[in-house]
Design a protein around this motif. Structure first.
Motif: not given
Length: 430
Positions: A390-395, A346-357, A369-373
């Motif tokens: 990846l399919a939506s540059p805007a998203l 998050l600090l690096g300005g990345l979208a995050v895909v994270a497991s559901d712990t 909106d920044a983290v997808v679980v």
């Protein structure tokens, strides 16, 4: 005491009076423990006389530590240093290793648990801690739990930062060899009778309070300072093709049980192209295992990188688009904690895909909106989550900009500092 950083004696605090002395007991290298570094720096800048009691078990880690402590505002004291030359020191280290091995053997045969099972140099760490005569001691590791408990028996102020739930950590086969009754006893004593307690997530805090009673530990997320972004170099050292999105993962060790299995198994299911960048010290056979499972069309898009210095890591994170945090909930500690990784992304300005712990769901609730679980152990769910970005540059762009807003507003170390300082001040006022 060799290689000690910091000013001598009790320095004058910000108010002009002598400051309270605080000892953070880690028993490890600084470069492997950013949580201790951040806490020690914050407390020192607030005027406290801070000592970190660590150890040097590896020459390379010692060199990295020595580079770090030159500018540190606190003292780092390696109470145990096996890297120094000399027959006596070598013999002493061999003897301590033998004691630990013997303690583990006795445990295997009789079930008798011993502090020697927790780590090396506990006696020296306890002696140095007593000699410091600190106003507050905070344990940050398993051997430190025992040291802090003994200090508490002396009538000294002691507490714990539960970086992990020590007695509920590791895979089942490793847990069978661990002194779990001793660890639980020490955890209960410090959490219930100690004067200070903290941990890295709300769900872990609640679970510890339910398990042991007492007040829930304060929550200090494993965030990093927002000001670290000032040192981002803006270079592309990892990426090869900037026309496609880039997914990154990092850890100290590139090995099994860290979620890489999900990512590798998701690759055949991904519809969108991307680069995959994996950073860490590779466990034996791990790179070959990954290469053997990667589909042909991905073979030239998966890259392996060595560890970098702590001060460069954020720059290497920031050159990517998506951070992968596939923590596997194979034990209660791993399920409930919030690791450095997701907050660093998050600090690096990345979208995050994270497991559901449970811990990562806690972050996702604050970083919508920044983290997808996705469901851990479900490569199809991971592929769907990645393709959605990846399919939506805007998203993807929206997720990245939201990540920075969340990091700046609530999930950076500057926000955690206030919680830490208030808790320590309240502890010392009693």
């Amino acid at each position: 005491m060799a290689d000690i950083a910091g000013a001598g004696g009790r320095s004058a605090g910000m108010s002009g009076r002598h400051s309270s002395r605080i000892a953070l007991i880690s028993g490890s290298s600084l470069c492997h423990n950013p949580r201790v570094v951040k806490a020690a720096t914050t407390l020192a800048h607030a005027g406290y006389d801070v000592h970190v009691l660590g150890a040097w078990l590896d020459a390379d880690l010692k060199a990295r530590d020595q580079a770090m402590i030159r500018q540190a505002p606190f003292r780092f004291e390696p109470v145990y240093d096996v890297t120094l030359p000399g027959l006596h020191r070598t013999a002493t280290h061999i003897l301590r290793r033998a004691r630990r091995k013997a303690a583990n053997t006795v445990y295997g045969l009789t079930g008798r648990q011993s502090p020697d099972q927790l780590g090396y140099g506990i006696g020296r760490m306890l002696a140095r801690a007593r000699a410091l005569d600190a106003d507050l001691y905070i344990a940050h590791s398993e051997p430190a739990l025992y040291v802090a408990w003994r200090l508490m028996q002396d009538g000294r102020r002691a507490g714990v930062d539960m970086e992990d739930w020590f007695s509920e950590d590791l895979l089942p086969e490793a847990r069978r060899r661990r002194p779990l009754r001793l660890l639980r006893f020490l955890e209960r004593e410090l959490l219930v009778r100690g004067v200070y307690a903290s941990c890295p997530s709300r769900v872990l805090s609640e679970a510890l309070a339910k398990e042991y009673g007492g007040k829930p530990p304060i929550v200090l997320y494993n965030c990093f300072p927002w000001t670290d972004r000032n040192a981002i170099d803006g270079r592309h050292k990892d990426r090869r093709d900037t026309s496609v999105a880039s997914i990154c993962w990092y850890s100290q060790t590139l090995g099994p049980g860290r979620g890489i299995e999900d990512l590798v198994d998701a690759l055949p299911l991904l519809k969108c192209d991307a680069e995959i960048h994996l950073r860490g010290h590779a466990a034996p056979g791990m790179v070959d295992w990954i290469r053997g499972r990667v589909p042909q069309r991905w073979q030239q898009r998966v890259f392996f990188h060595p560890l970098v210095a702590n001060e460069e890591l954020l720059s290497r994170i920031a050159e990517h688009d998506v951070g992968f945090a596939g923590e596997m909930p194979y034990c209660r500690s791993r399920d409930l904690t919030v690791t450095n990784k997701i907050l660093h992304y998050l600090l690096g300005g990345l979208a995050v895909v994270a497991s559901d712990t449970a811990g990562q769901r806690e972050v996702a609730m604050q970083a919508k909106d920044a983290v997808v679980v996705y469901q851990s152990g479900n490569p199809a769910a991971l592929a769907h989550a990645l393709d959605g970005l990846l399919a939506s540059p805007a998203l993807l762009a929206h997720a990245k900009s939201t990540a920075l807003q969340i990091a700046r507003n609530c999930l950076c170390w500057e926000g955690q500092e206030r919680t830490l300082l208030a808790a320590v001040a309240a502890t010392l006022a009693v």
